[in-house]
Design an enzyme around this catalytic site. Structure first.
Site, mmCIF file in Angstrom:
data_model
loop_
_atom_site.group_PDB
_atom_site.id
_atom_site.type_symbol
_atom_site.label_atom_id
_atom_site.label_comp_id
_atom_site.label_asym_id
_atom_site.label_seq_id
_atom_site.Cartn_x
_atom_site.Cartn_y
_atom_site.Cartn_z
ATOM 1 N N HIS A 1 0.808 -1.235 0.000
ATOM 2 C CA HIS A 1 0.000 0.000 0.000
ATOM 3 C C HIS A 1 0.840 1.283 0.000
ATOM 4 O O HIS A 1 0.297 2.357 -0.235
ATOM 5 C CB HIS A 1 -0.921 0.045 1.223
ATOM 6 C CG HIS A 1 -1.936 -1.057 1.266
ATOM 7 N ND1 HIS A 1 -2.806 -1.292 0.229
ATOM 8 C CD2 HIS A 1 -2.219 -1.985 2.229
ATOM 9 C CE1 HIS A 1 -3.595 -2.320 0.553
ATOM 10 N NE2 HIS A 1 -3.253 -2.765 1.744
ATOM 11 N N ASP B 1 -3.244 -11.009 -1.666
ATOM 12 C CA ASP B 1 -3.679 -10.427 -0.388
ATOM 13 C C ASP B 1 -5.170 -10.068 -0.479
ATOM 14 O O ASP B 1 -5.682 -9.791 -1.571
ATOM 15 C CB ASP B 1 -2.846 -9.159 -0.152
ATOM 16 C CG ASP B 1 -2.951 -8.579 1.234
ATOM 17 O OD1 ASP B 1 -2.032 -8.777 2.033
ATOM 18 O OD2 ASP B 1 -3.963 -7.884 1.511
ATOM 19 N N HIS C 1 -6.487 -7.409 0.403
ATOM 20 C CA HIS C 1 -6.622 -5.996 0.043
ATOM 21 C C HIS C 1 -6.024 -5.749 -1.344
ATOM 22 O O HIS C 1 -5.042 -6.401 -1.725
ATOM 23 C CB HIS C 1 -5.897 -5.113 1.066
ATOM 24 C CG HIS C 1 -6.425 -5.238 2.462
ATOM 25 N ND1 HIS C 1 -5.902 -6.144 3.370
ATOM 26 C CD2 HIS C 1 -7.437 -4.594 3.092
ATOM 27 C CE1 HIS C 1 -6.576 -6.039 4.517
ATOM 28 N NE2 HIS C 1 -7.514 -5.108 4.379
ATOM 29 N N ASP D 1 -4.384 -12.590 4.694
ATOM 30 C CA ASP D 1 -5.565 -11.991 5.345
ATOM 31 C C ASP D 1 -6.841 -12.327 4.568
ATOM 32 O O ASP D 1 -7.936 -11.906 4.940
ATOM 33 C CB ASP D 1 -5.408 -10.470 5.529
ATOM 34 C CG ASP D 1 -4.877 -9.767 4.300
ATOM 35 O OD1 ASP D 1 -4.751 -10.411 3.235
ATOM 36 O OD2 ASP D 1 -4.587 -8.556 4.401
HETATM 37 ZN ZN ZN Z 1 -4.072 -7.099 3.265
#
Ligand code: ZN
Length: 342
Positions: free
Chosen positions: A100, A135, A137, A224
């Site tokens: 990120h 992931d 995200h 995650d």
């Molecule tokens: Zn993540």
């Protein structure tokens, strides 16, 4: 990993990097931002910290922040260099994958984007890189870095951005300029499990590998996406995660794996141990080793197996997840695939 004796496999080596020099991080991150990270190393937030995403919330200032960021960056740069120098064909830096981080902004627990730094290392040598991010995200920072670059194909599978941080990663984000068609996003409905995920992954990822024919692959292996993860709503199990990585490994001429998210720590240990076994072509017994029993207690493992028990979705959730995935795959086939003559 140690209890399973996979850190001492004859063909594998464990390496520890020296912290990366500032110059190696400055190839992507802005000077003002790096000055801020260095100033924050004391643990005291500098006055302008909030402008760079630092402070209360996801990206706290803590003592040793800059030291930690330099080490994390160094691990991914070292991983790329091991591949570039021909010393290894597959590398796993599980403290990396901080996908990120933006050029001048910390975001989502990420301060320095080590994935971008590793990819840039390959780009400096003219290699074509496929980045695949599983992931939960969206891999927004990596997509941002290479949004206009047709020599870096980014693929991210993740929980849909209107339900989860960072709020991006829609199918419509396909790249800009010459890079159109080189950013691929497969968003997923909450409760998507391995039975829904794997067929969708299979319909999107292998064809793009075949069309793009990368020289090297960088994979972000956040776990995650697991059904017990406290921060997300996907419902994969360790078996599904492992299967996806097996496919990535089969398809990759050379492979740098990075870690990523994962907030139910026993899952992280199981998933990344399984990942390391896949990368080494080793089959592990399902029962966690007896020598790990004391640690299992200490780390509050709720299972004594590497694998998860079956947990079929209720029918209405299954249908919803399948339907959503089908629509996303169709959209990718319609918008992205023709650009790659698929
Ligand atoms: Zn993540």
């Amino acid at each position: 990993m140690q209890a399973y004796n996979v850190t001492t496999l004859p063909q594998a080596t464990v390496c520890a990097p020296e912290p990366a020099p500032e110059s190696a991080i400055a190839v992507y991150h802005g000077t003002d931002y790096l000055e801020m990270l260095k100033a924050a190393n004391s643990g005291q937030a500098p006055a302008a910290a909030a402008r760079f995403g630092l402070g209360p919330g996801d990206n706290p200032v803590f003592p040793g922040l800059w030291d930690a960021a330099r080490l994390c960056a160094a691990g991914s740069i070292m991983a790329a260099d091991l591949v570039l120098n021909g010393e290894a064909e597959r590398v796993f830096h599980f403290a990396g994958g901080l996908h990120h981080a933006m050029p001048s902004r910390a975001s989502g627990f990420c301060y320095v984007n080590d994935a971008v730094l590793a990819i840039l290392r390959f780009r400096e040598r003219g290699l074509r890189v496929l980045y695949v991010d599983i992931d939960a995200h969206h891999g927004d920072g990596v997509q941002h870095a290479f949004y206009g670059d047709p020599d870096v194909l980014t693929i991210s599978t993740h929980e849909r951005g209107d339900y989860l941080f960072p709020g991006t990663g829609f199918v419509e984000e396909t790249g800009s300029g010459a890079g159109v068609g080189y950013s691929v996003n497969l968003p997923l409905e909450p409760f998507t499990d391995s039975a829904v995920y794997l067929p969708a992954f299979e319909q999107v990822v292998p064809p793009l590998f075949g069309a793009f024919r990368p020289d090297v692959v960088v994979a972000q292996l956040g776990i995650d996406s697991h059904r017990t993860d406290p921060l997300t709503h996907l419902a994969l199990d360790i078996q599904g995660f492992t299967r996806a990585l097996s496919r990535i490994t089969e398809l990759s001429p050379k492979l740098v794996c990075l870690g990523g998210g994962g907030y139910d720590l026993p899952n992280v240990a199981r998933a990344w141990t399984s990942a390391w076994a896949v990368l080494n072509g080793v089959e592990l017994p399902a029962a966690l080793p007896a020598s790990f029993a004391a640690d299992m207690k200490r780390y509050e493992f709720l299972t004594d197996s590497l694998w998860d028990p079956p947990a079929p979705l209720p029918e209405h959730r299954l249908v919803r997840a399948q339907e959503f995935a089908r629509r996303q795959v169709d959209a990718i086939r319609r918008t992205i695939f023709p650009l790659h003559r698929l």
